[in-house]
Design a protein around this motif. Structure first.
Motif, short mmCIF file in Angstrom:
data_model
loop_
_atom_site.label_atom_id
_atom_site.label_comp_id
_atom_site.label_asym_id
_atom_site.label_seq_id
_atom_site.Cartn_x
_atom_site.Cartn_y
_atom_site.Cartn_z
N UNK A 280 0.83 -1.21 0.00
CA UNK A 280 0.00 0.00 0.00
C UNK A 280 0.86 1.25 0.00
N UNK A 281 1.91 1.25 0.81
CA UNK A 281 2.82 2.39 0.87
C UNK A 281 3.42 2.68 -0.50
N UNK A 282 3.94 1.65 -1.16
CA UNK A 282 4.56 1.83 -2.46
C UNK A 282 3.55 2.28 -3.52
N UNK A 283 2.34 1.70 -3.45
CA UNK A 283 1.33 2.08 -4.43
C UNK A 283 0.95 3.56 -4.28
N UNK A 284 0.78 4.00 -3.04
CA UNK A 284 0.42 5.41 -2.83
C UNK A 284 1.57 6.34 -3.23
N UNK A 285 2.80 5.91 -3.01
CA UNK A 285 3.96 6.70 -3.44
C UNK A 285 3.97 6.85 -4.96
N UNK A 286 3.82 5.74 -5.66
CA UNK A 286 3.83 5.77 -7.12
C UNK A 286 2.63 6.56 -7.66
N UNK A 287 1.47 6.35 -7.10
CA UNK A 287 0.28 7.09 -7.55
C UNK A 287 0.50 8.59 -7.38
N UNK A 290 2.93 9.92 -10.06
CA UNK A 290 2.30 10.00 -11.39
C UNK A 290 1.50 11.29 -11.56
N UNK A 291 1.09 11.87 -10.43
CA UNK A 291 0.37 13.15 -10.50
C UNK A 291 1.25 14.31 -10.03
N UNK A 292 2.55 14.02 -9.84
CA UNK A 292 3.49 15.08 -9.49
C UNK A 292 3.53 15.45 -8.02
N UNK A 293 3.09 14.56 -7.15
CA UNK A 293 3.01 14.87 -5.73
C UNK A 293 3.88 13.89 -4.92
N UNK A 294 4.68 14.43 -4.01
CA UNK A 294 5.40 13.62 -3.02
C UNK A 294 4.71 13.84 -1.68
N UNK A 295 4.09 12.80 -1.14
CA UNK A 295 3.37 12.91 0.13
C UNK A 295 3.98 12.00 1.16
N UNK A 296 3.15 11.54 2.09
CA UNK A 296 3.61 10.60 3.11
C UNK A 296 4.54 11.24 4.11
N UNK A 297 5.14 10.43 4.98
CA UNK A 297 6.07 10.94 6.00
C UNK A 297 7.21 11.73 5.34
N UNK A 298 7.47 12.90 5.87
CA UNK A 298 8.42 13.82 5.24
C UNK A 298 9.81 13.72 5.85
N UNK A 299 10.73 14.50 5.29
CA UNK A 299 12.07 14.57 5.87
C UNK A 299 12.00 15.11 7.29
N UNK A 300 11.05 16.01 7.57
CA UNK A 300 10.89 16.50 8.94
C UNK A 300 10.51 15.34 9.87
N UNK A 301 9.61 14.48 9.42
CA UNK A 301 9.23 13.32 10.22
C UNK A 301 10.44 12.42 10.47
N UNK A 302 11.27 12.26 9.45
CA UNK A 302 12.48 11.46 9.61
C UNK A 302 13.44 12.07 10.61
N UNK A 303 13.59 13.40 10.53
CA UNK A 303 14.46 14.11 11.48
C UNK A 303 13.94 14.00 12.90
N UNK A 304 12.65 14.26 13.10
CA UNK A 304 12.09 14.22 14.45
C UNK A 304 12.22 12.84 15.07
#
Length: 334
Positions: A280-287, A290-304
């Motif tokens: 599901x994670x990979x499918x939502x990333x690819x979807x 395909x529409x030009x959007x990077x979503x999901x947990x961000x670099x800020x989430x990774x830093x925190x």
């Protein structure tokens, strides 16, 4: 539109991602892979009709690669993510974003300088159906105001190379991210509480451990991490609200009832428990790509998450509560 993906790292999780992206995810294909184990990389590449490259940078700079998945050892992530930003290629980086908060901030600085998001961090639990039910119950007020939570993270066994700090940086880091996501608040202090050690744990590993996470809004989360529980992979979560409780238990594919007893299966490992969630994670990333959007947990989430895990390791060493100090959140992540 098909997103052509390069995968760096072909260990268990990397190889699984190659299979998913090449045969299960809609709208993607794998064109290039790299691993220091050349034979392994060539085998995985052949399974997907991809090419094995000679280095991670060759994958990132490959004109036949639109986006990159990083599944290499954690100490290589910062360098490889920075290369993806420089190449202006979206990247799904498995946790951690980097092994130190300092390196995470270097990544954030580089991404913010471009004025857009390129990075999604692989905190896959946010895509799990069970966790989504818990999140919805917190967000829509079904349980009233969320006050506290109890979490469990148990592995059957870990290799001899596993250390006590890794319980924070490799295991509890997932609960750290889930806590921030569920409550929508930053963690401001963490304390590791010693417990009676399991006689089956290696002498150099303190196991199990209890971790207290204190939130900016006053809530408290307890995390039990037990990496040698012997019986299976057991991940649970319960959020207590002012008018109710929402609980995530282990999903079970079957239940056996006989001789006056009821027994159900426990997942053997993380691949069994979260295999569908990774898809599901990979499918939502690819979807999104395909529409030009990077979503999901961000670099800020990774830093925190990395910053809190560092504080948990410091508490493990000192036995005292350790405050978490984060830099001001850049507007890109608000």
């Amino acid at each position: 539109m098909t997103i052509k993906v390069g995968v760096i790292g072909t260990g268990n999780i990397g190889a699984d991602h190659v299979t998913r992206l090449s045969s299960q995810v809609v709208g993607s294909t794998v064109t290039a892979v790299f691993d220091v184990d050349t034979a392994r990389a060539e085998q995985v590449a052949a399974s997907a009709g991809a090419v094995a490259r000679g280095s991670a940078l060759e994958v990132i700079d490959d004109p036949g690669v639109d986006a990159v998945v990083i599944a290499s050892p954690g100490d290589l992530h910062a360098e490889q993510v920075l290369a993806c930003i420089a190449a202006q290629k979206p990247v799904l980086c498995e946790k951690p974003l980097a092994t130190t908060a300092t390196d995470c901030l270097k990544v954030i600085e580089a991404e913010v300088a471009t004025g857009r998001r390129w990075i999604q961090v692989g905190f896959m639990r946010r895509y799990d159906p069970g966790y989504k039910v818990v999140k919805d119950a917190v967000d829509d007020g079904t349980i009233g105001e969320a006050l506290l939570a109890h979490m469990i993270h148990r592995n059957a066994v870990v290799p001899d190379s596993f250390t006590s700090p890794m319980a924070m940086t490799d295991s509890v880091v997932h609960e750290i991210d889930v806590t921030r996501w569920l409550f929508g608040q930053e963690i401001v202090r963490t304390t590791v509480v010693p417990t009676k050690p399991s006689p089956l744990a290696a002498a150099h590993v303190r196991d199990p451990q209890i971790v207290l996470l204190e939130l900016a809004g006053g809530g408290v989360v307890t995390v039990e991490v037990f990496v040698n529980c012997q019986y299976g992979y057991d991940v649970r979560c319960e959020v207590v609200g002012s008018t109710g409780v929402v609980t995530l238990d282990n999903p079970s594919a079957n239940v056996l009832v006989r001789h006056g007893r009821r027994a159900q299966t426990v997942p053997a490992d993380w691949r069994v428990r979260f295999g569908a969630t990774y898809l599901t994670e990979l499918q939502e990333w690819i979807t999104g790509l395909r529409s030009g959007v990077v979503g999901g947990p961000s670099a800020w989430d990774g830093y925190a998450a990395t910053a809190v895990a560092e504080c948990a390791v410091a508490s493990l060493d000192s036995g005292a509560p350790v405050p978490v100090g984060l830099v001001e959140r850049p507007g890109l992540y608000v």
